[in-house]
Design a protein around this motif. Structure first.
Motif, PDB file in Angstrom:
ATOM      1  N   GLN A  37      57.874  23.572  71.995  1.00  0.00           N
ATOM      2  CA  GLN A  37      57.881  22.289  72.685  1.00  0.00           C
ATOM      3  C   GLN A  37      56.841  22.307  73.798  1.00  0.00           C
ATOM      4  O   GLN A  37      56.799  23.230  74.614  1.00  0.00           O
ATOM      5  CB  GLN A  37      59.270  22.022  73.267  1.00  0.00           C
ATOM      6  CG  GLN A  37      60.365  21.951  72.224  1.00  0.00           C
ATOM      7  CD  GLN A  37      60.195  20.766  71.293  1.00  0.00           C
ATOM      8  OE1 GLN A  37      59.721  19.718  71.709  1.00  0.00           O
ATOM      9  NE2 GLN A  37      60.621  20.953  70.049  1.00  0.00           N
ATOM     10  N   ALA A  38      55.988  21.310  73.831  1.00  0.00           N
ATOM     11  CA  ALA A  38      54.956  21.203  74.864  1.00  0.00           C
ATOM     12  C   ALA A  38      55.575  20.641  76.131  1.00  0.00           C
ATOM     13  O   ALA A  38      56.301  19.640  76.108  1.00  0.00           O
ATOM     14  CB  ALA A  38      53.819  20.311  74.392  1.00  0.00           C
ATOM     15  N   THR A  39      55.314  21.307  77.182  1.00  0.00           N
ATOM     16  CA  THR A  39      55.770  20.840  78.493  1.00  0.00           C
ATOM     17  C   THR A  39      54.574  20.800  79.429  1.00  0.00           C
ATOM     18  O   THR A  39      53.451  21.187  79.079  1.00  0.00           O
ATOM     19  CB  THR A  39      56.828  21.785  79.039  1.00  0.00           C
ATOM     20  OG1 THR A  39      56.248  23.092  79.210  1.00  0.00           O
ATOM     21  CG2 THR A  39      58.025  21.893  78.104  1.00  0.00           C
ATOM     22  N   THR A  40      54.809  20.346  80.618  1.00  0.00           N
ATOM     23  CA  THR A  40      53.713  20.273  81.596  1.00  0.00           C
ATOM     24  C   THR A  40      53.212  21.650  81.965  1.00  0.00           C
ATOM     25  O   THR A  40      52.061  21.802  82.377  1.00  0.00           O
ATOM     26  CB  THR A  40      54.194  19.541  82.865  1.00  0.00           C
ATOM     27  OG1 THR A  40      55.361  20.203  83.353  1.00  0.00           O
ATOM     28  CG2 THR A  40      54.541  18.098  82.552  1.00  0.00           C
ATOM     29  N   SER A  41      54.014  22.648  81.784  1.00  0.00           N
ATOM     30  CA  SER A  41      53.593  23.999  82.175  1.00  0.00           C
ATOM     31  C   SER A  41      52.851  24.741  81.072  1.00  0.00           C
ATOM     32  O   SER A  41      52.058  25.625  81.343  1.00  0.00           O
ATOM     33  CB  SER A  41      54.817  24.807  82.635  1.00  0.00           C
ATOM     34  OG  SER A  41      55.738  24.910  81.570  1.00  0.00           O
ATOM     35  N   ASN A  42      53.117  24.405  79.784  1.00  0.00           N
ATOM     36  CA  ASN A  42      52.488  25.149  78.690  1.00  0.00           C
ATOM     37  C   ASN A  42      51.502  24.317  77.867  1.00  0.00           C
ATOM     38  O   ASN A  42      51.029  24.746  76.824  1.00  0.00           O
ATOM     39  CB  ASN A  42      53.547  25.725  77.761  1.00  0.00           C
ATOM     40  CG  ASN A  42      54.345  24.623  77.067  1.00  0.00           C
ATOM     41  OD1 ASN A  42      54.114  23.447  77.280  1.00  0.00           O
ATOM     42  ND2 ASN A  42      55.300  25.036  76.246  1.00  0.00           N
ATOM     43  N   TYR A  43      51.191  23.124  78.277  1.00  0.00           N
ATOM     44  CA  TYR A  43      50.357  22.221  77.449  1.00  0.00           C
ATOM     45  C   TYR A  43      48.968  22.804  77.261  1.00  0.00           C
ATOM     46  O   TYR A  43      48.422  22.827  76.158  1.00  0.00           O
ATOM     47  CB  TYR A  43      50.271  20.838  78.098  1.00  0.00           C
ATOM     48  CG  TYR A  43      49.427  19.870  77.330  1.00  0.00           C
ATOM     49  CD1 TYR A  43      49.915  19.250  76.173  1.00  0.00           C
ATOM     50  CD2 TYR A  43      48.109  19.590  77.706  1.00  0.00           C
ATOM     51  CE1 TYR A  43      49.145  18.387  75.442  1.00  0.00           C
ATOM     52  CE2 TYR A  43      47.331  18.720  76.990  1.00  0.00           C
ATOM     53  CZ  TYR A  43      47.859  18.122  75.858  1.00  0.00           C
ATOM     54  OH  TYR A  43      47.096  17.271  75.129  1.00  0.00           O
ATOM     55  N   PHE A  44      48.376  23.298  78.294  1.00  0.00           N
ATOM     56  CA  PHE A  44      47.012  23.837  78.205  1.00  0.00           C
ATOM     57  C   PHE A  44      46.967  25.055  77.287  1.00  0.00           C
ATOM     58  O   PHE A  44      46.039  25.240  76.509  1.00  0.00           O
ATOM     59  CB  PHE A  44      46.526  24.202  79.605  1.00  0.00           C
ATOM     60  CG  PHE A  44      45.108  24.704  79.626  1.00  0.00           C
ATOM     61  CD1 PHE A  44      44.034  23.867  79.359  1.00  0.00           C
ATOM     62  CD2 PHE A  44      44.860  26.038  79.883  1.00  0.00           C
ATOM     63  CE1 PHE A  44      42.749  24.367  79.380  1.00  0.00           C
ATOM     64  CE2 PHE A  44      43.569  26.525  79.894  1.00  0.00           C
ATOM     65  CZ  PHE A  44      42.486  25.700  79.641  1.00  0.00           C
ATOM     66  N   THR A  45      47.980  25.892  77.372  1.00  0.00           N
ATOM     67  CA  THR A  45      48.034  27.090  76.521  1.00  0.00           C
ATOM     68  C   THR A  45      48.160  26.714  75.057  1.00  0.00           C
ATOM     69  O   THR A  45      47.532  27.311  74.176  1.00  0.00           O
ATOM     70  CB  THR A  45      49.210  27.965  76.935  1.00  0.00           C
ATOM     71  OG1 THR A  45      49.083  28.277  78.333  1.00  0.00           O
ATOM     72  CG2 THR A  45      49.245  29.257  76.143  1.00  0.00           C
ATOM     73  N   LEU A  46      48.990  25.708  74.743  1.00  0.00           N
ATOM     74  CA  LEU A  46      49.152  25.255  73.358  1.00  0.00           C
ATOM     75  C   LEU A  46      47.836  24.704  72.800  1.00  0.00           C
ATOM     76  O   LEU A  46      47.485  24.945  71.642  1.00  0.00           O
ATOM     77  CB  LEU A  46      50.242  24.201  73.276  1.00  0.00           C
ATOM     78  CG  LEU A  46      51.680  24.691  73.539  1.00  0.00           C
ATOM     79  CD1 LEU A  46      52.640  23.520  73.508  1.00  0.00           C
ATOM     80  CD2 LEU A  46      52.087  25.731  72.497  1.00  0.00           C
ATOM     81  N   VAL A  47      47.097  23.962  73.596  1.00  0.00           N
ATOM     82  CA  VAL A  47      45.819  23.399  73.129  1.00  0.00           C
ATOM     83  C   VAL A  47      44.833  24.506  72.807  1.00  0.00           C
ATOM     84  O   VAL A  47      44.131  24.474  71.792  1.00  0.00           O
ATOM     85  CB  VAL A  47      45.261  22.430  74.177  1.00  0.00           C
ATOM     86  CG1 VAL A  47      43.819  22.020  73.829  1.00  0.00           C
ATOM     87  CG2 VAL A  47      46.140  21.199  74.283  1.00  0.00           C
ATOM     88  N   GLN A  48      44.747  25.492  73.703  1.00  0.00           N
ATOM     89  CA  GLN A  48      43.845  26.610  73.444  1.00  0.00           C
ATOM     90  C   GLN A  48      44.228  27.353  72.156  1.00  0.00           C
ATOM     91  O   GLN A  48      43.369  27.759  71.374  1.00  0.00           O
ATOM     92  CB  GLN A  48      43.856  27.574  74.619  1.00  0.00           C
ATOM     93  CG  GLN A  48      43.117  27.044  75.851  1.00  0.00           C
ATOM     94  CD  GLN A  48      43.117  28.057  76.982  1.00  0.00           C
ATOM     95  OE1 GLN A  48      44.082  28.822  77.130  1.00  0.00           O
ATOM     96  NE2 GLN A  48      42.041  28.057  77.769  1.00  0.00           N
ATOM     97  N   ALA A  49      45.528  27.554  71.934  1.00  0.00           N
ATOM     98  CA  ALA A  49      45.976  28.254  70.720  1.00  0.00           C
ATOM     99  C   ALA A  49      45.640  27.459  69.468  1.00  0.00           C
ATOM    100  O   ALA A  49      45.216  28.015  68.452  1.00  0.00           O
ATOM    101  CB  ALA A  49      47.473  28.523  70.811  1.00  0.00           C
ATOM    102  N   ASP A  50      45.836  26.147  69.493  1.00  0.00           N
ATOM    103  CA  ASP A  50      45.511  25.310  68.329  1.00  0.00           C
ATOM    104  C   ASP A  50      44.024  25.365  68.003  1.00  0.00           C
ATOM    105  O   ASP A  50      43.609  25.411  66.846  1.00  0.00           O
ATOM    106  CB  ASP A  50      45.937  23.869  68.566  1.00  0.00           C
ATOM    107  CG  ASP A  50      47.463  23.734  68.571  1.00  0.00           C
ATOM    108  OD1 ASP A  50      48.118  24.634  68.011  1.00  0.00           O
ATOM    109  OD2 ASP A  50      47.964  22.722  69.108  1.00  0.00           O
ATOM    110  N   GLU A  51      43.211  25.309  69.026  1.00  0.00           N
ATOM    111  CA  GLU A  51      41.773  25.351  68.784  1.00  0.00           C
ATOM    112  C   GLU A  51      41.338  26.699  68.233  1.00  0.00           C
ATOM    113  O   GLU A  51      40.396  26.795  67.456  1.00  0.00           O
ATOM    114  CB  GLU A  51      41.015  25.059  70.085  1.00  0.00           C
ATOM    115  CG  GLU A  51      41.149  23.600  70.548  1.00  0.00           C
ATOM    116  CD  GLU A  51      40.411  23.368  71.854  1.00  0.00           C
ATOM    117  OE1 GLU A  51      39.921  24.350  72.444  1.00  0.00           O
ATOM    118  OE2 GLU A  51      40.292  22.194  72.263  1.00  0.00           O
ATOM    119  N   ALA A  52      42.009  27.787  68.629  1.00  0.00           N
ATOM    120  CA  ALA A  52      41.644  29.116  68.117  1.00  0.00           C
ATOM    121  C   ALA A  52      42.071  29.309  66.682  1.00  0.00           C
ATOM    122  O   ALA A  52      41.423  30.009  65.917  1.00  0.00           O
ATOM    123  CB  ALA A  52      42.279  30.192  69.004  1.00  0.00           C
ATOM    124  N   VAL A  53      43.190  28.687  66.271  1.00  0.00           N
ATOM    125  CA  VAL A  53      43.724  28.879  64.920  1.00  0.00           C
ATOM    126  C   VAL A  53      43.082  27.921  63.925  1.00  0.00           C
ATOM    127  O   VAL A  53      42.682  28.295  62.830  1.00  0.00           O
ATOM    128  CB  VAL A  53      45.252  28.727  64.923  1.00  0.00           C
ATOM    129  CG1 VAL A  53      45.804  28.763  63.498  1.00  0.00           C
ATOM    130  CG2 VAL A  53      45.886  29.803  65.777  1.00  0.00           C
TER     131      VAL A  53
END
Length: 362
Positions: A18-34
């Motif tokens: 689940q994307a939250t205000t605290s992990n949103y940036f990390t999720l975006v970086q992971a999606d772009e890497a995969v």
């Protein structure tokens, strides 16, 4: 539960992070890497673009042949006559430019209709206004049309309406007014426009020739007045002949302007040889037995200025004024014309400045 996104990212019970205000940036970086980067779509080649452009142009030409009919590319003669007449009749306000187009088409066409031109202008003339409320060009057009249709009364009326433009540099208009007054039968009044031009504008051969002829036609009953009129006509004729001969001479002497040995001199010599006989004939035709011969410099000889001035000084302008039935203003114009004639051919002395008139009238 390990999510593979780092220890700080928590997963839900279903295994979806689940994307939250605290992990949103990390999720975006992971999606772009995969996720693999999308490959750019292959566009049309240059040859394909040129072929498509050629087809569009061919289609446009074919469509234009079907949509547009063949039409002539010329304007019919006299098109303005019908159009202008309809517009003038439909409008309560006079379009002066349209009137000028219409009357010019009537008067200067291959099949002139001066009666139609005069009919379009006469309703616009108001005797109480300068030039009858028309422009000088329109009034002159009306004068010419009236003379061509033989309307003597209208020609005389229009000529008198144009009196405000007899002064100054409108010499051709004054000549037209004088011709119209002669046409109307008033030979005496026809002298006045020419006197105005002579007094206020200058000494010009066409005006002076007309003035001499008009003065010679006046035959007062009084012998003394008749003698004054003859003398004035003779002086005007002499000055007119002198001015006319001056205009028949070249302004520059090509032989004196050319340097010996130059290409210009050779060209001028050839041209002079070719036109030698023609110049000799013109010089012979230019000489008149009743006039003085040319001077040594080839210029027209000036009349005897002293004799001319003596004749003018002996004139009784009062008798001439009475014979021509001139008013007070015209009497001053007669005096101005005589003074200009006296000084117009030179011979010493200058014209006295007239401080009673404005600069634009001198």
């Amino acid at each position: 539960m390990t999510t593979g996104f780092g220890p700080e990212v928590a997963a839900s019970a279903s295994g979806i992070v689940q994307a939250t205000t605290s992990n949103y940036f990390t999720l975006v970086q992971a999606d772009e890497a995969v996720a693999p980067a999308p490959e750019p779509a292959a566009g049309p080649s240059k040859a394909d673009k040129e072929d498509a452009r050629r087809r569009r142009m061919e289609e446009a030409v074919a469509r234009g042949k079907l949509e547009y009919k063949d039409e002539h590319a010329y304007t019919e003669r006299g098109w303005v006559v019908g159009d202008a007449s309809a517009r003038l009749n439909a409008s309560f306000k006079v379009d002066r430019q349209l009137v000028e187009y219409l009357t010019s088409a009537h008067l200067a066409s291959a099949t002139p209709d001066p009666a139609a031109a005069l009919a379009a202008l006469i309703p616009l003339v108001h005797d109480g206004k300068p030039l009858g409320g028309l422009s000088r060009e329109l009034l002159e057009t009306a004068l010419i049309a009236a003379m061509r249709v033989g309307d003597r009364a209208t020609a005389g009326r229009l000529a008198r309406v144009g009196r405000s433009s007899w002064r100054g540099q409108f010499a051709v208009f004054a000549q037209t007014c004088s011709d119209a007054l002669v046409f109307s039968g008033d030979d005496t009044a026809a002298i006045l426009p020419l006197l105005y031009v002579t007094a206020t504008y200058g000494l010009h051969a066409p005006v002076l020739s007309r003035l001499a002829a008009r003065l010679a036609e006046v035959a007062p009953a009084d012998p003394a007045t008749a003698g004054d009129m003859r003398d004035l006509a003779r002086v005007v004729g002499q000055v007119a002949a002198y001015r006319a001969r001056a205009f028949r001479r070249p302004i520059f002497d090509d032989a004196r302007l050319s340097r010996p040995g130059s290409a210009r001199a050779d060209t001028d010599a050839d041209a002079s040889a070719e036109r030698g006989s023609a110049e000799a004939d013109a010089a012979a035709a230019d000489s008149e037995p009743d006039e003085r011969s040319d001077g040594a410099d080839g210029r027209p000889a000036r009349p005897d200025v002293a004799a001319l001035r003596a004749v003018l000084a002996a004139l009784d302008l009062g008798r001439i004024t009475a014979a021509l039935e001139l008013d007070a203003e015209a009497d001053e114009i007669l005096g101005g014309a005589v003074r200009r004639l006296a000084h117009g051919v030179g011979g010493g002395g200058e014209v006295e400045p007239d401080t009673t008139r404005g600069v634009h009238q001198l």
